[in-house]
Write an enzyme that holds these catalytic residues in place. Structure first.
Site, PDB file in Angstrom:
ATOM      1  N   LYS A  88       0.860  -1.187   0.000  1.00  0.00           N
ATOM      2  CA  LYS A  88       0.000   0.000   0.000  1.00  0.00           C
ATOM      3  C   LYS A  88       0.893   1.233   0.000  1.00  0.00           C
ATOM      4  CE  LYS A  88      -3.569   2.390   2.589  1.00  0.00           C
ATOM      5  NZ  LYS A  88      -4.607   2.277   3.619  1.00  0.00           N
TER       6      LYS A  88
ATOM      7  N   LYS B 246      -2.147  -1.430  -3.840  1.00  0.00           N
ATOM      8  CA  LYS B 246      -3.030  -0.276  -3.743  1.00  0.00           C
ATOM      9  C   LYS B 246      -2.231   1.005  -3.795  1.00  0.00           C
ATOM     10  CE  LYS B 246      -6.092   1.800  -0.412  1.00  0.00           C
ATOM     11  NZ  LYS B 246      -6.463   1.858   0.961  1.00  0.00           N
TER      12      LYS B 246
END
Ligand code: PBG
Length: 338
Positions: free
Chosen positions: A202, A256
């Site tokens: 992320k 992400k």
């Protein structure tokens, strides 16, 4: 005089593009409603649907409406929903206790949805930001986001979600050691069938802006998240994080944001061959919606093109706010059952 027939090209790639039938025959990847995870925002109240201005078409839903959304997901064949809370500002504190309250908004929503629509898998978010007075994913002491104390809090939060009936725990906090700690706690409580989909890679991204509006964290965030979320310049580090999370007991992993990180999706899938998900995040959604709303692009076509791109990059599935729209479009183009 025509010279058309003069060329004898052996490899005419256009042959397999001549018709929908030929194109369908040679298509390398397919997108199915089952590939989609639908993130929704939950709020308090009854029969409430509160639009989020920076995410046109997305609203905060009261729990009864979230149950309706789950019915929609089921009828469209969407596999899973991911729940995010809009927590009452009065419940946001430095200690974040509301995060593991068994009766917090998310845990009530999990129970309501699992009771009414058990077929749809429910994924949760494990991070403290919707409960934190300062908008961070971890506990802040003297301006520092402290790792180990945060992990202890995240374990309590994840266990409360599992007790409420969550199928998939989604740690999005980027603290070190949280996957192993959560897995051990789930095992010791005999939640042996609860999956962990780790937000392993992320990145510290500006694409999360509209999400922070949606959960009410925008004005609150003090500083940035760069001491725990990844540097967008890094790629090898993503593989180390994925490997670490798999070792610690993650069943599935996530990259992400999505579209700007397709290279990472491909490397993760090729290196580990594990269920790999991408999150097409709020800013990606907002950009497509804004351009489509202005008539500058065809929103539906761009939506499908981006979702297809995730499959082509090796993703098993995609978290996307477009899930119901994409699934409905896919259903419309599917052959009729006879
Ligand atoms: C919370 C969390 C965020 C998102 C998912 N979980 C925001 C953040 O890390 O600041 C972003 C999702 C989106 O932008 O759609 N930790």
């Amino acid at each position: 005089m025509t010279t058309d027939h003069a060329l004898a090209i052996r490899n005419r790639f256009r042959r397999t593009r001549t018709s929908p039938a030929l194109r369908g025959l040679v298509r390398e990847t397919t997108l199915r409603p089952e590939d989609l995870i639908w993130p929704i925002f939950v709020r308090d109240g009854d029969n409430m649907e509160e639009p989020i201005p920076s995410m046109p078409g997305v609203s905060r839903l009261s729990i009864d409406r979230a149950v309706d959304a789950a019915r929609t997901a089921r009828s469209l064949g969407i596999s899973a929903m991911c729940l995010f809370p809009y927590t009452d500002p009065d419940l946001r504190t430095e200690t974040c206790d509301e995060a593991w309250n068994p009766d917090n908004l998310i845990n009530r929503a999990i129970r309501a949805i699992k009771q009414a629509v058990p077929e749809v898998a429910i994924m949760t978010d494990v991070a403290l930001d919707p409960y934190n007075a300062n908008g961070h994913d971890g506990i802040v002491r003297d301006g520092v986001i402290v790792n180990d104390e945060t992990v202890a809090a995240l374990v309590r939060m994840a266990v409360a979600q599992a007790r409420a009936g969550a199928d998939i725990i989604g740690p999005s906090d980027m603290m070190d050691g949280r996957i192993g700690a959560i897995r051990d706690a789930l095992e010791s409580e005999r939640h042996t069938d609860v999956s962990i989909l780790s937000y392993s890679a992320k990145y510290a991204s500006a694409f999360y802006g509209p999400f922070r509006d949606a959960v009410g964290a925008s004005g609150k965030l003090v500083g940035d998240k760069k001491t725990y979320q990844m540097d967008p310049a890094n790629s090898d580090e993503a593989l180390r994080l994925v490997g670490r999370d798999l070792d610690e007991g993650a069943d599935m992993v996530m990259v992400k944001p999505g579209l700007a990180y397709l290279d990472i999706c491909r490397r993760v899938r090729d290196t580990f061959g594990v269920p790999t998900f991408a999150y097409q995040v709020s800013g990606e959604y907002a950009m497509i919606e804004a351009a489509a709303g202005n008539g500058w692009i065809d929103g539906d076509q761009v939506m499908m093109e981006t979702l297809q791109a995730f499959k082509r990059a090796g993703c098993t599935g995609i978290l996307t706010y477009f899930a119901p729209r994409a699934a409905a479009l896919l259903a419309g183009s599917a052959p009729k059952a006879t």
